[in-house]
Motif scaffolding. Sequence first.
Motif, PDB file in Angstrom:
ATOM      1  N   SER A   1     -10.039 -11.305  -9.197  1.00 26.64           N
ATOM      2  CA  SER A   1      -8.678 -11.011  -9.641  1.00 26.64           C
ATOM      3  C   SER A   1      -7.912 -12.283  -9.996  1.00 26.64           C
ATOM      4  CB  SER A   1      -7.940 -10.261  -8.547  1.00 26.64           C
ATOM      5  OG  SER A   1      -8.561  -9.005  -8.281  1.00 26.64           O
TER       6      SER A   1
ATOM      7  N   GLU B   1       0.852  -1.191   0.000  1.00 22.36           N
ATOM      8  CA  GLU B   1       0.000   0.000   0.000  1.00 22.36           C
ATOM      9  C   GLU B   1       0.884   1.235   0.000  1.00 22.36           C
ATOM     10  OE1 GLU B   1      -3.741   0.206   2.402  1.00 22.36           O
ATOM     11  OE2 GLU B   1      -2.656   1.782   3.452  1.00 22.36           O
TER      12      GLU B   1
ATOM     13  N   GLN C   1       5.504   3.739 -10.091  1.00 27.76           N
ATOM     14  CA  GLN C   1       4.981   2.753 -11.028  1.00 27.76           C
ATOM     15  C   GLN C   1       5.472   3.000 -12.458  1.00 27.76           C
ATOM     16  OE1 GLN C   1       0.622   2.974  -9.662  1.00 27.76           O
ATOM     17  NE2 GLN C   1       0.892   0.784 -10.071  1.00 27.76           N
TER      18      GLN C   1
ATOM     19  N   ASP D   1      -8.879   0.118  -4.599  1.00 24.93           N
ATOM     20  CA  ASP D   1      -8.972   1.366  -3.846  1.00 24.93           C
ATOM     21  C   ASP D   1      -8.670   1.113  -2.366  1.00 24.93           C
ATOM     22  OD1 ASP D   1      -9.645   3.741  -2.595  1.00 24.93           O
ATOM     23  OD2 ASP D   1     -11.646   3.895  -3.480  1.00 24.93           O
TER      24      ASP D   1
ATOM     25  N   TYR E   1      -2.703  -6.714  -8.849  1.00 24.84           N
ATOM     26  CA  TYR E   1      -4.117  -6.377  -8.825  1.00 24.84           C
ATOM     27  C   TYR E   1      -4.328  -5.155  -7.934  1.00 24.84           C
ATOM     28  CZ  TYR E   1      -4.146 -11.212 -10.452  1.00 24.84           C
ATOM     29  OH  TYR E   1      -3.892 -12.378 -11.138  1.00 24.84           O
ATOM     30  N   GLU E   2      -4.785  -4.060  -8.542  1.00 25.22           N
ATOM     31  CA  GLU E   2      -4.957  -2.802  -7.826  1.00 25.22           C
ATOM     32  C   GLU E   2      -6.391  -2.651  -7.319  1.00 25.22           C
ATOM     33  OE1 GLU E   2      -3.713   0.530 -10.134  1.00 25.22           O
ATOM     34  OE2 GLU E   2      -1.677  -0.237 -10.452  1.00 25.22           O
TER      35      GLU E   2
ATOM     36  N   PHE F   1      -2.168  -4.547  -4.685  1.00 30.28           N
ATOM     37  CA  PHE F   1      -1.788  -3.157  -4.446  1.00 30.28           C
ATOM     38  C   PHE F   1      -3.004  -2.390  -3.938  1.00 30.28           C
ATOM     39  CE2 PHE F   1       0.173   0.882  -6.607  1.00 30.28           C
ATOM     40  CZ  PHE F   1       0.276   1.476  -5.356  1.00 30.28           C
ATOM     41  N   SER F   2      -3.033  -2.143  -2.629  1.00 29.41           N
ATOM     42  CA  SER F   2      -4.059  -1.307  -2.010  1.00 29.41           C
ATOM     43  C   SER F   2      -3.639   0.140  -2.257  1.00 29.41           C
ATOM     44  CB  SER F   2      -4.139  -1.624  -0.508  1.00 29.41           C
ATOM     45  OG  SER F   2      -5.038  -0.781   0.153  1.00 29.41           O
ATOM     46  N   LYS F   3      -4.283   0.786  -3.214  1.00 28.02           N
ATOM     47  CA  LYS F   3      -3.752   2.014  -3.793  1.00 28.02           C
ATOM     48  C   LYS F   3      -4.499   3.267  -3.357  1.00 28.02           C
ATOM     49  CE  LYS F   3      -2.313   3.758  -8.350  1.00 28.02           C
ATOM     50  NZ  LYS F   3      -2.245   3.413  -9.797  1.00 28.02           N
TER      51      LYS F   3
ATOM     52  N   THR G   1       2.411   7.987  -6.721  1.00 27.16           N
ATOM     53  CA  THR G   1       2.453   6.684  -7.410  1.00 27.16           C
ATOM     54  C   THR G   1       3.426   6.697  -8.592  1.00 27.16           C
ATOM     55  OG1 THR G   1       0.581   7.313  -8.825  1.00 27.16           O
ATOM     56  CG2 THR G   1       0.072   6.104  -6.783  1.00 27.16           C
TER      57      THR G   1
END
Length: 292
Positions: free
Chosen positions: A287, A175, A245, A265, A262-263, A234-236, A242
């Motif tokens: 996912s 994250e 990336q 929120d 796998y992203e 990925f807890s984004k 960012t």
Amino acid sequence: MFVIIVGCTNQTEEAEDTGEKETITYELENGSVEVPANPKRVVVLSTFAGNLMELDVNMVGVDTWTKMNPNFDEELADVEEVSDKSLEKLLELEPDLIIGLSNINNVDKLKEIAPTVTFTYDKVDYLTQHIEIGKLVNKEEEARAWVEDFKARANSIGEEIKAKIGEEATVTVIENFEKQLYVFGDNWGRGTEILYQQMGLQMPDKVKEMALTDGYYAISPEVLPEYAGDYIIFSKNAETETSFQETKTYKDIPAVKQGHIYEVDAQAFYFNDATTLDYQLDFFEKSFLGKD
């Protein structure tokens, strides 16, 4: 950061022979408290709102982090945002029960407003926590039924995932938060309880070494490859930095190259309450397995 969990147990029905509202006794870690047998106006000052949603308990106030969760928008549309410091606002809401983590402020003052129950994070496991909330609001049977159903669903999906990616495949949960990257152990929300505890998926050795004990570990983007598993969740936080990336270091991570990242929120993914666990499990099914 955040998290959750707690209490002990045992409740006994109180006879209603005085015309007063019926109560039960909830056993705390260091005592007991009389709470409404059927609470109607609950304030949640920490991460337990999703447990109450699952148990169909009405809330009149929740904390800021909970109010920010996009998955809760509809359910909490008419619920006030409060804190452990907004005592006047809490008085106006006339709660009949206040729930929070053990590190909240003004507990003694909150107790003057309504019966107040706090839980120590990780005192009990994440599913037992839901049962404890159930006991507190006199819905233990419903809470236990949800836990058994959730375990069955998570186990089934977990077996499918392991059959697809392999028993030895590793998964990393990361994250971005306040210009920092974090990796997580097996009990810090973000779906870690499901992946590692319930499904038994593997954690990379470096993550196990640095994050398992404390629950999380801060790293720089430059060393992310050392912590990256075969798959990455990925807890984004979209509003947080960012740009890493776009770097070659990030793009060269095998999981990134293979589309195994796998992203999701972060604001919808932080917690490990019952409602969020359902959301996380659904996200993992879609996912990893491509199921809608």
